[in-house]
Design a protein around this motif. Structure first.
Motif, PDB file in Angstrom:
ATOM      1  N   MET A 156      12.422   2.031  12.115  1.00  9.79           N
ATOM      2  CA  MET A 156      13.199   2.920  11.259  1.00  9.79           C
ATOM      3  C   MET A 156      14.425   3.392  12.026  1.00  9.79           C
ATOM      4  N   ASN A 157      15.580   2.973  11.566  1.00  8.77           N
ATOM      5  CA  ASN A 157      16.841   3.351  12.193  1.00  8.77           C
ATOM      6  C   ASN A 157      17.629   4.273  11.286  1.00  8.77           C
ATOM      7  N   ASP A 158      18.576   4.988  11.891  1.00  5.56           N
ATOM      8  CA  ASP A 158      19.461   5.875  11.131  1.00  5.56           C
ATOM      9  C   ASP A 158      18.650   6.785  10.206  1.00  5.56           C
ATOM     10  N   LEU A 159      17.685   7.463  10.775  1.00  6.07           N
ATOM     11  CA  LEU A 159      16.789   8.287   9.973  1.00  6.07           C
ATOM     12  C   LEU A 159      17.510   9.472   9.349  1.00  6.07           C
ATOM     13  N   LYS A 160      17.048   9.842   8.164  1.00  6.35           N
ATOM     14  CA  LYS A 160      17.632  10.939   7.402  1.00  6.35           C
ATOM     15  C   LYS A 160      16.545  11.974   7.080  1.00  6.35           C
ATOM     16  N   PRO A 161      16.937  13.199   6.813  1.00  2.71           N
ATOM     17  CA  PRO A 161      15.922  14.216   6.474  1.00  2.71           C
ATOM     18  C   PRO A 161      15.028  13.804   5.309  1.00  2.71           C
ATOM     19  N   GLU A 162      15.560  13.060   4.366  1.00  2.00           N
ATOM     20  CA  GLU A 162      14.752  12.630   3.221  1.00  2.00           C
ATOM     21  C   GLU A 162      13.723  11.569   3.578  1.00  2.00           C
ATOM     22  N   ASP A 163      13.749  11.068   4.806  1.00  2.00           N
ATOM     23  CA  ASP A 163      12.719  10.140   5.275  1.00  2.00           C
ATOM     24  C   ASP A 163      11.476  10.878   5.776  1.00  2.00           C
ATOM     25  N   THR A 164      11.545  12.186   5.838  1.00  2.00           N
ATOM     26  CA  THR A 164      10.415  12.986   6.296  1.00  2.00           C
ATOM     27  C   THR A 164       9.206  12.792   5.400  1.00  2.00           C
ATOM     28  N   GLY A 165       8.034  12.687   6.026  1.00  2.00           N
ATOM     29  CA  GLY A 165       6.793  12.554   5.277  1.00  2.00           C
ATOM     30  C   GLY A 165       5.683  12.006   6.152  1.00  2.00           C
ATOM     31  N   VAL A 166       4.513  11.883   5.574  1.00  2.00           N
ATOM     32  CA  VAL A 166       3.403  11.203   6.239  1.00  2.00           C
ATOM     33  C   VAL A 166       3.484   9.737   5.844  1.00  2.00           C
ATOM     34  N   TYR A 167       3.512   8.883   6.844  1.00  2.00           N
ATOM     35  CA  TYR A 167       3.628   7.452   6.612  1.00  2.00           C
ATOM     36  C   TYR A 167       2.253   6.798   6.749  1.00  2.00           C
ATOM     37  N   TYR A 168       1.913   6.011   5.744  1.00  2.66           N
ATOM     38  CA  TYR A 168       0.636   5.307   5.702  1.00  2.66           C
ATOM     39  C   TYR A 168       0.869   3.800   5.656  1.00  2.66           C
ATOM     40  N   CYS A 169       0.018   3.071   6.347  1.00  5.33           N
ATOM     41  CA  CYS A 169       0.011   1.627   6.135  1.00  5.33           C
ATOM     42  C   CYS A 169      -1.229   1.268   5.321  1.00  5.33           C
ATOM     43  N   ALA A 170      -1.106   0.169   4.615  1.00  8.06           N
ATOM     44  CA  ALA A 170      -2.177  -0.271   3.729  1.00  8.06           C
ATOM     45  C   ALA A 170      -2.243  -1.792   3.758  1.00  8.06           C
ATOM     46  N   ALA A 171      -3.424  -2.322   3.498  1.00  3.47           N
ATOM     47  CA  ALA A 171      -3.611  -3.770   3.562  1.00  3.47           C
ATOM     48  C   ALA A 171      -4.405  -4.264   2.368  1.00  3.47           C
ATOM     49  N   ARG A 172      -4.107  -5.505   1.994  1.00  2.00           N
ATOM     50  CA  ARG A 172      -4.847  -6.136   0.902  1.00  2.00           C
ATOM     51  C   ARG A 172      -4.933  -7.616   1.215  1.00  2.00           C
ATOM     52  N   GLU A 173      -6.141  -8.149   1.209  1.00  2.00           N
ATOM     53  CA  GLU A 173      -6.329  -9.579   1.440  1.00  2.00           C
ATOM     54  C   GLU A 173      -5.738 -10.354   0.272  1.00  2.00           C
ATOM     55  N   THR A 174      -5.023 -11.431   0.578  1.00  2.00           N
ATOM     56  CA  THR A 174      -4.413 -12.243  -0.475  1.00  2.00           C
ATOM     57  C   THR A 174      -4.714 -13.720  -0.235  1.00  2.00           C
ATOM     58  N   SER A 175      -4.580 -14.492  -1.281  1.00  2.00           N
ATOM     59  CA  SER A 175      -4.873 -15.926  -1.181  1.00  2.00           C
ATOM     60  C   SER A 175      -3.675 -16.731  -0.717  1.00  2.00           C
ATOM     61  N   MET A 176      -2.481 -16.178  -0.889  1.00  2.00           N
ATOM     62  CA  MET A 176      -1.267 -16.917  -0.553  1.00  2.00           C
ATOM     63  C   MET A 176      -0.509 -16.189   0.544  1.00  2.00           C
ATOM     64  N   ASP A 177       0.096 -16.950   1.435  1.00  2.00           N
ATOM     65  CA  ASP A 177       0.745 -16.324   2.596  1.00  2.00           C
ATOM     66  C   ASP A 177       2.075 -15.671   2.277  1.00  2.00           C
ATOM     67  N   ASN A 178       2.553 -15.757   1.028  1.00  2.00           N
ATOM     68  CA  ASN A 178       3.835 -15.146   0.688  1.00  2.00           C
ATOM     69  C   ASN A 178       3.701 -14.003  -0.332  1.00  2.00           C
ATOM     70  N   TYR A 179       2.484 -13.608  -0.648  1.00  2.00           N
ATOM     71  CA  TYR A 179       2.287 -12.530  -1.618  1.00  2.00           C
ATOM     72  C   TYR A 179       2.601 -11.177  -0.980  1.00  2.00           C
ATOM     73  N   ILE A 180       3.290 -10.321  -1.754  1.00  2.00           N
ATOM     74  CA  ILE A 180       3.580  -8.967  -1.331  1.00  2.00           C
ATOM     75  C   ILE A 180       3.354  -8.023  -2.501  1.00  2.00           C
ATOM     76  N   TYR A 181       3.152  -6.732  -2.192  1.00  2.00           N
ATOM     77  CA  TYR A 181       2.840  -5.761  -3.240  1.00  2.00           C
ATOM     78  C   TYR A 181       3.596  -4.459  -2.937  1.00  2.00           C
ATOM     79  N   ASN A 182       4.195  -3.876  -3.968  1.00  2.00           N
ATOM     80  CA  ASN A 182       4.909  -2.621  -3.776  1.00  2.00           C
ATOM     81  C   ASN A 182       4.255  -1.456  -4.513  1.00  2.00           C
TER      82      ASN A 182
END
Length: 127
Positions: A83-109
């Motif tokens: 995280m570069n050029d951080l701003k006050p609005e970037d403040t928060g608790v950051y969580y990472c999450a994982a999900r097993e997928t069948s394809m190596d290019n799948y992403i989820y938002n």
């Protein structure tokens, strides 16, 4: 079952940088898409970035595009959020999450797409 542990949060000033780490255990992490989310009190978790298990696909929220970079080191079972050029609005608790997928290019938002979550790390950006 994948277990995730975030680290790297802290207190910084506007314009400074931080690198968050998401260390994983569990044999399916290597075939899991990973996302970073952040949350402030009284708000829902907000999508930040995601990466596929093959690292061939990434996607960012508009608010962080060009400032944040997600990457993964498969040998270390770790996903990073630079995280570069951080701003006050970037403040928060950051969580990472994982999900097993069948394809190596799948992403989820969407937070609803993920099955495993870490405990979070606090990022505070002062103005």
């Amino acid at each position: 079952q994948v277990q995730l542990v975030e680290s790297g949060g802290g207190l910084v000033q506007t314009g400074e940088s931080l690198r968050l780490s998401c260390a994983a255990s569990g044999r399916t992490f290597g075939r899991s898409a990973v996302g970073w989310f952040r949350q402030v009190p009284e708000n829902a978790r907000e999508f930040v970035a995601t990466i596929s298990w093959g690292a061939t696909s990434t996607f960012y929220a508009d608010s962080v595009k060009g400032r944040f970079t997600i990457s993964r080191d498969r040998a270390k079972n770790t996903v990073y959020l630079q995280m570069n050029d951080l701003k006050p609005e970037d403040t928060g608790v950051y969580y990472c999450a994982a999900r097993e997928t069948s394809m190596d290019n799948y992403i989820y938002n969407s937070a609803k797409s993920y099955r495993a979550w870490g405990q979070g790390t606090q990022v505070t950006v002062s103005s």
